[in-house]
Design an enzyme around this catalytic site. Sequence first.
Site, mmCIF file in Angstrom:
data_model
loop_
_atom_site.group_PDB
_atom_site.id
_atom_site.type_symbol
_atom_site.label_atom_id
_atom_site.label_comp_id
_atom_site.label_asym_id
_atom_site.label_seq_id
_atom_site.Cartn_x
_atom_site.Cartn_y
_atom_site.Cartn_z
ATOM 1 N N CYS A 142 1.130 -1.350 0.135
ATOM 2 C CA CYS A 142 -0.140 -0.002 -0.099
ATOM 3 C C CYS A 142 0.521 1.443 -0.152
ATOM 4 O O CYS A 142 1.786 1.563 -1.324
ATOM 5 C CB CYS A 142 -1.134 -0.050 1.086
ATOM 6 S SG CYS A 142 -2.236 1.158 1.183
ATOM 7 N N HIS A 234 -4.586 -4.820 0.345
ATOM 8 C CA HIS A 234 -4.689 -4.703 2.024
ATOM 9 C C HIS A 234 -4.590 -6.487 1.486
ATOM 10 O O HIS A 234 -5.909 -6.652 2.570
ATOM 11 C CB HIS A 234 -4.607 -3.988 2.622
ATOM 12 C CG HIS A 234 -4.322 -2.713 3.114
ATOM 13 N ND1 HIS A 234 -3.143 -2.826 3.609
ATOM 14 C CD2 HIS A 234 -4.250 -1.728 2.736
ATOM 15 C CE1 HIS A 234 -2.752 -1.524 4.365
ATOM 16 N NE2 HIS A 234 -3.524 -1.037 3.362
ATOM 17 N N GLU A 236 -3.368 -8.738 3.617
ATOM 18 C CA GLU A 236 -3.518 -9.322 4.602
ATOM 19 C C GLU A 236 -4.353 -8.915 6.011
ATOM 20 O O GLU A 236 -4.446 -9.179 7.314
ATOM 21 C CB GLU A 236 -2.014 -8.117 5.197
ATOM 22 C CG GLU A 236 -1.747 -7.079 6.004
ATOM 23 C CD GLU A 236 -1.890 -6.083 4.660
ATOM 24 O OE1 GLU A 236 -1.922 -4.622 5.238
ATOM 25 O OE2 GLU A 236 -2.099 -6.434 3.517
#
Length: 303
Positions: A142, A234, A236
């Site tokens: 990001c 993102h 994650e």
Amino acid sequence: MPITLPANLPAVESLQKEKVFVMTTQRAITQDIRPLEIGILNLMPTKIETETQLLRLLSNTPLQLHITLLQMKSHPHKNTPKAHLDEFYCTFEQIKNTPLDGLIITGAPIENLPFDNVTYWKELCEVMEWAKTYVFSTLYICWGAMAGLYYHYGINKHILPHKLSGVYPHRVLTPLSRLMRGFDDVFYAPHSRNTEVLEKDLLVAGLTIMSDSPDAGVYIAASKNRRQFFVTGHSEYDRTTLNKEYMRDKAQGLNPAPPANYYKNNDPKQEPIMTWRSHAYLLFANWLNYYVYQDTPYDLKKL
């Protein structure tokens, strides 16, 4: 095989409850195995939450990993207890003579700032320059990806008219690449950002665009030598992370739009639907296996 962590790191308890195999440092040193040395430069204010998210994904391979958590010395940390940082984090100064198999540089909620106005920009540039020599493969996430593209290739970010927040469909542009091995033709990943990079700028710089989205733009790009990967989203994120950010922005009076393609029936009052978990695991496993483990020298001093 497990990730090796200090026994009292808060993420350990969370991951063990999820049946993730975590090995304490004390046990790991009794084994005759050379673990992969992975650094995580955590720029997020919610450091403990981000640690857990990344460690969860890194754990899903047969490889043993030794994790080093890094912080910026030149930036005050208001949202993480000092005791936690003192016990579990190193500064760049402390590890700059230590080579790593892999490094992850996270995002940070500072997208609207010019890079040169970021308090720790000079220190971050030192890390990114160091990584070219001392790290075999670096994964930028990001804002970290925006920073890496700007520092290494002079590619600037562009402010979006509205925050991009939601879970978007993506396509695989390089199906024969090892990073995208096993990916479906269309897969989902979360985005939460106010800026973008333009495809034409990346192509002029000689980067390979490996995945993009009709709605979210460039998602994954790679350097020619495949030692740098830039991920603008993102993967994650937990199930509830976008919801927390949405509620935070509402409380601050920013009048945000609900994250797209996220809530059941697109209703913020209903539970978010997690549609990106399997591809998140696959992305990190492919990076670790094909671009770190299989290519890095056994003796890291040879980097």
